[in-house]
Design a protein around this motif. Structure first.
Motif, PDB file in Angstrom:
ATOM      1  N   PRO A  13       1.461  -1.250  -0.116  1.00 30.80           N
ATOM      2  CA  PRO A  13      -0.016  -0.128  -0.227  1.00 30.80           C
ATOM      3  C   PRO A  13       1.152   1.328   0.309  1.00 30.80           C
ATOM      4  O   PRO A  13       1.873   1.284   0.883  1.00 30.80           O
ATOM      5  CB  PRO A  13      -0.796  -0.521   1.393  1.00 30.80           C
ATOM      6  CG  PRO A  13      -0.182  -1.378   1.923  1.00 30.80           C
ATOM      7  CD  PRO A  13       0.931  -2.311   1.249  1.00 30.80           C
ATOM      8  N   ALA A  14       0.313   2.662  -0.972  1.00 32.03           N
ATOM      9  CA  ALA A  14       1.748   3.687  -1.012  1.00 32.03           C
ATOM     10  C   ALA A  14       1.085   4.833   0.127  1.00 32.03           C
ATOM     11  O   ALA A  14      -0.552   4.685   0.604  1.00 32.03           O
ATOM     12  CB  ALA A  14       0.949   4.188  -2.158  1.00 32.03           C
ATOM     13  N   LEU A  15       1.870   5.079   1.020  1.00 32.46           N
ATOM     14  CA  LEU A  15       1.614   5.960   1.925  1.00 32.46           C
ATOM     15  C   LEU A  15       2.105   6.983   1.791  1.00 32.46           C
ATOM     16  O   LEU A  15       1.315   8.620   2.333  1.00 32.46           O
ATOM     17  CB  LEU A  15       2.681   5.557   3.170  1.00 32.46           C
ATOM     18  CG  LEU A  15       2.286   4.546   3.922  1.00 32.46           C
ATOM     19  CD1 LEU A  15       3.510   3.723   4.914  1.00 32.46           C
ATOM     20  CD2 LEU A  15       1.331   3.660   4.191  1.00 32.46           C
ATOM     21  N   ALA A  16       2.953   7.514   0.409  1.00 24.26           N
ATOM     22  CA  ALA A  16       2.838   8.664  -0.633  1.00 24.26           C
ATOM     23  C   ALA A  16       2.655   8.445  -1.904  1.00 24.26           C
ATOM     24  O   ALA A  16       2.702   7.412  -2.186  1.00 24.26           O
ATOM     25  CB  ALA A  16       4.115   9.196   0.079  1.00 24.26           C
ATOM     26  N   PRO A  17       2.314   9.604  -2.497  1.00 26.62           N
ATOM     27  CA  PRO A  17       2.788  10.145  -3.983  1.00 26.62           C
ATOM     28  C   PRO A  17       3.587   9.430  -4.594  1.00 26.62           C
ATOM     29  O   PRO A  17       3.575   8.505  -5.760  1.00 26.62           O
ATOM     30  CB  PRO A  17       2.669  11.416  -4.008  1.00 26.62           C
ATOM     31  CG  PRO A  17       2.360  12.099  -2.784  1.00 26.62           C
ATOM     32  CD  PRO A  17       2.817  11.193  -1.967  1.00 26.62           C
ATOM     33  N   GLN A  18       4.556   9.025  -3.655  1.00 26.90           N
ATOM     34  CA  GLN A  18       5.979   8.812  -4.727  1.00 26.90           C
ATOM     35  C   GLN A  18       6.945   8.114  -3.790  1.00 26.90           C
ATOM     36  O   GLN A  18       6.628   8.332  -2.556  1.00 26.90           O
ATOM     37  CB  GLN A  18       6.512   9.405  -5.633  1.00 26.90           C
ATOM     38  CG  GLN A  18       7.300  10.519  -4.882  1.00 26.90           C
ATOM     39  CD  GLN A  18       7.789  11.547  -5.948  1.00 26.90           C
ATOM     40  OE1 GLN A  18       7.328  11.468  -6.776  1.00 26.90           O
ATOM     41  NE2 GLN A  18       9.037  12.806  -5.818  1.00 26.90           N
ATOM     42  N   GLY A  19       7.453   7.104  -4.024  1.00 28.57           N
ATOM     43  CA  GLY A  19       9.148   6.334  -3.567  1.00 28.57           C
ATOM     44  C   GLY A  19      10.506   6.147  -4.199  1.00 28.57           C
ATOM     45  O   GLY A  19      10.070   6.666  -5.240  1.00 28.57           O
ATOM     46  N   ARG A  20      10.880   5.901  -3.650  1.00 33.89           N
ATOM     47  CA  ARG A  20      12.046   6.033  -4.127  1.00 33.89           C
ATOM     48  C   ARG A  20      12.561   3.770  -3.893  1.00 33.89           C
ATOM     49  O   ARG A  20      12.922   3.083  -2.903  1.00 33.89           O
ATOM     50  CB  ARG A  20      13.766   6.362  -2.913  1.00 33.89           C
ATOM     51  CG  ARG A  20      13.405   7.927  -2.909  1.00 33.89           C
ATOM     52  CD  ARG A  20      14.020   8.494  -2.236  1.00 33.89           C
ATOM     53  NE  ARG A  20      15.355   8.155  -2.355  1.00 33.89           N
ATOM     54  CZ  ARG A  20      16.398   7.991  -1.287  1.00 33.89           C
ATOM     55  NH1 ARG A  20      16.199   8.751  -0.612  1.00 33.89           N
ATOM     56  NH2 ARG A  20      17.351   8.540  -1.487  1.00 33.89           N
ATOM     57  N   LEU A  21      12.279   3.321  -5.325  1.00 31.81           N
ATOM     58  CA  LEU A  21      13.389   2.086  -5.633  1.00 31.81           C
ATOM     59  C   LEU A  21      14.850   2.187  -5.364  1.00 31.81           C
ATOM     60  O   LEU A  21      15.055   2.989  -6.805  1.00 31.81           O
ATOM     61  CB  LEU A  21      12.069   1.989  -6.356  1.00 31.81           C
ATOM     62  CG  LEU A  21      12.857   0.072  -6.669  1.00 31.81           C
ATOM     63  CD1 LEU A  21      11.789  -0.894  -4.862  1.00 31.81           C
ATOM     64  CD2 LEU A  21      11.732  -0.775  -8.179  1.00 31.81           C
ATOM     65  N   ILE A  22      14.942   1.295  -4.005  1.00 31.53           N
ATOM     66  CA  ILE A  22      16.207   0.907  -4.261  1.00 31.53           C
ATOM     67  C   ILE A  22      16.898  -0.219  -4.084  1.00 31.53           C
ATOM     68  O   ILE A  22      16.085  -1.425  -3.544  1.00 31.53           O
ATOM     69  CB  ILE A  22      16.794   1.987  -3.212  1.00 31.53           C
ATOM     70  CG1 ILE A  22      16.218   3.017  -2.661  1.00 31.53           C
ATOM     71  CG2 ILE A  22      18.542   1.852  -2.915  1.00 31.53           C
ATOM     72  CD1 ILE A  22      16.860   4.301  -1.517  1.00 31.53           C
ATOM     73  N   ASP A  23      17.665  -0.424  -5.631  1.00 29.63           N
ATOM     74  CA  ASP A  23      18.669  -1.877  -5.189  1.00 29.63           C
ATOM     75  C   ASP A  23      19.710  -2.003  -4.305  1.00 29.63           C
ATOM     76  O   ASP A  23      20.605  -0.992  -3.670  1.00 29.63           O
ATOM     77  CB  ASP A  23      19.129  -2.509  -6.312  1.00 29.63           C
ATOM     78  CG  ASP A  23      20.041  -1.587  -7.089  1.00 29.63           C
ATOM     79  OD1 ASP A  23      20.317  -1.013  -6.422  1.00 29.63           O
ATOM     80  OD2 ASP A  23      20.362  -1.828  -8.305  1.00 29.63           O
TER      81      ASP A  23
END
Length: 565
Positions: free
Chosen positions: A381-391
């Motif tokens: 579930p999203a908690l913000a309008p966008q997120g940072r996907l980090i490998d």
């Protein structure tokens, strides 16, 4: 008008204040012997380090002897200057101080009162704790006594009862020298003797003098290697053993790692534990997250650098002997950056993947990886309008949710070990949200979602916190794991050993694993049970609000005065 000025001035300035004065490293994340390359340790955010103090090296020739070069003072100076706490470990009996084998023998006079000069161990502990009081307040008493004397890697040749006497004497003598001292049980391997800790604690609580002295220890210490999912399993078992004896003590994981056997720059031949460089990096991300979710107070990697390691030796270091960085270095930096400030942590275990959610107050970090060789579909579930996907190499991109969900396909694990299969999960990803916002409220599943969970999750999926239940997670393989600390650390000569420079040979680029594709599928969200950890998230000081209020009021008065003229 005055209220508007307060909001416009105080809000932005508060955010800038936080950025301009970054928090010190999160004290929970450490490394064994960071001094071998203290500059890189400071760069990576190592907040505490463990240093070995060999009694046999400090006093090699007798009770009046003292080798001040065994542990160099500059190591402690570096740690203090760079904000690292030092934890000392005492072990290794000198030949002159035991009637048993040198190194693992029971100290002579251990049964005597602690003020009797014939109690050689008490005299040594009192001296060293007094010498370092204020600079070192944490002391671990010996190492891995749960390894039997006839087993490779053993370090204690006495009985369990004699180890308890060793601990008891150390506790009492140390408190004479430093009232603020914190005494740790020796690190336990678990697999060499699964019931050792429970039997030991039973022995402790039967001592009528123990309660008034805090049972003669303050922290339980664990060493956990190679298999990611054994981290919460062993912590849970440790909690259960403490509960069974009516005790509640912090648990530290002082050693964890999975040494690679396929580093092109450091060939190694061993009969099992197939681990490549990328899996070592993933192991750190996974094991640190799982340790937090199981309630560990601190976690440290063994070890920071393979200093003095001979060719063919077990390469546990985040850094190679020449100072070059393995991929685990970048993974460790991700931990100290995106796990820092965690307030609550929880593990959600599904058949094909694991998600550990770290609530950091003003940010949420999800740590995700596949458990098996199969690719796994995950939706959050999203908690913000966008997120940072980090490998796990640190590469990142911004992603946006679709219909309120982030959805991914995680690559499967390599599962190359001939005996245990998937000892480490697949490539680890972090999803970081809401770093500049307020603390996010975690959504509560609907009854329908909860019913779906009952069918989708394994029985151990919900970790019972804050005190894990005695029911273990699925039992991992019980083959004892090698004990890295069994090999003594090279002792410096009178001339200080040069510390490797911070210029590093480039590490080979990990094999390219594509970022998980964003898809539209939905995975049920498990029940979330928070565990309250000890460190809070940073907040704007109250004094700043007071100052800004006064400033706003002053500006408002000036504004009124100007237009009244």
């Amino acid at each position: 008008m005055k209220l508007a000025i307060l909001l416009l001035v105080a809000g932005p300035l508060c955010l800038r204040h936080v950025r301009a004065y970054p928090s010190p490293p999160d004290i929970r994340f450490g490394a064994v012997e960071a001094f071998w390359d203290h500059t890189s340790a400071a760069e990576a955010g190592v907040a505490w380090e463990r240093i070995l103090f060999y009694w046999s090296e400090l006093q090699p020739n007798g009770p009046e002897d003292w080798n001040g070069y065994h542990v160099q003072d500059v190591w402690l100076e570096w740690a203090a200057a760079e904000g690292r706490e030092v934890v000392g470990l005492l072990k290794h009996t000198p030949a002159w101080a035991t009637d048993g084998p040198p190194g693992c023998g029971v100290p002579r006079g251990l049964e005597l009162p602690i003020d009797d000069p014939g109690n050689l161990w008490a005299t040594f502990v009192r001296r060293i704790v007094s010498m370092y009081a204020g600079r070192i307040n944490h002391w671990v008493i010996w190492n891995e006594p749960d390894i039997a004397p006839d087993t490779y890697g053993h370090e204690w040749c006495g009985s369990m009862e004699e180890y308890y006497r060793l601990l008891k004497v150390a506790y009492l003598a140390a408190h004479q020298a430093n009232p603020d001292v914190i005494i740790h049980l020796a690190g336990m391997t678990y697999w060499h003797d699964r019931t050792y800790l429970r039997r030991f604690l039973t022995l402790v609580v039967q001592d009528p003098t123990a309660p008034e002295h805090g049972y003669y220890f303050d922290v339980v210490t664990l060493h956990i290697y190679f298999q990611t999912e054994t981290v919460p399993y062993i912590i849970n078992e440790t909690r259960a053993a403490l509960r069974a004896c009516g005790l509640n003590k912090p648990v530290w994981v002082n050693e964890t790692n999975a040494s690679p056997d396929s580093d092109p720059q450091w060939p190694l031949v061993r009969p099992r534990w197939r681990v490549n460089l990328e899996e070592q990096a993933g192991f750190l991300l996974q094991s640190f997250a799982l340790a937090l979710s199981a309630g560990a107070e601190r976690v440290a990697v063994y070890k920071w650098m393979d200093a003095g390691l001979p060719p063919g030796g077990e390469p546990f270091g985040v850094l190679r002997p020449d100072g070059s960085r393995r991929p685990a270095f970048e993974a460790y930096k991700l931990i100290t950056t995106h796990y820092a400030g965690t307030i609550t942590a929880r593990e959600e275990r599904h058949p094909l993947y694991i998600v550990v959610t770290l609530n950091r107050g003003n940010a949420t970090t999800y740590v995700l990886w596949a458990r098996t060789a199969a690719a796994a579909t995950v939706s959050l579930p999203a908690l913000a309008p966008q997120g940072r996907l980090i490998d796990q190499t640190g590469a990142e991109r911004i992603i946006e949710p679709v219909n309120g969900l982030y959805s991914f396909t995680l690559p499967g694990a390599r599962c190359a070990d001939e005996y245990a299969g998937c000892i480490i999960g697949g490539t680890t990803y972090l999803l970081v949200e809401n770093e500049e916002g307020q603390a996010a409220e975690l959504p509560t599943p609907t009854p329908d979602e909860a019913n779906m969970l009952a069918d989708a999750l394994t029985p151990a999926a919900t970790v019972e916190l804050p005190l894990p239940t005695a029911t273990p997670t699925p039992t991992p393989t019980g083959t004892p794991v090698p004990s890295p600390t069994a090999t003594p650390t090279p002792t410096p000569t009178a001339t200080p050993t040069p510390t490797p420079t911070s210029t590093h040979t480039p590490t080979p680029t990990p094999s390219a694993t594509p970022m998980p594709a964003v898809i539209a599928s939905l995975t049920p969200t498990p029940t979330r049970v928070p565990f309250i950890l000890t460190q809070g998230a940073p907040a704007c000081p109250v004094v700043a609000v007071v100052v800004f209020t006064i400033l706003a009021a002053t500006l408002g008065t000036l504004y009124t005065y100007r237009y009244d003229m």
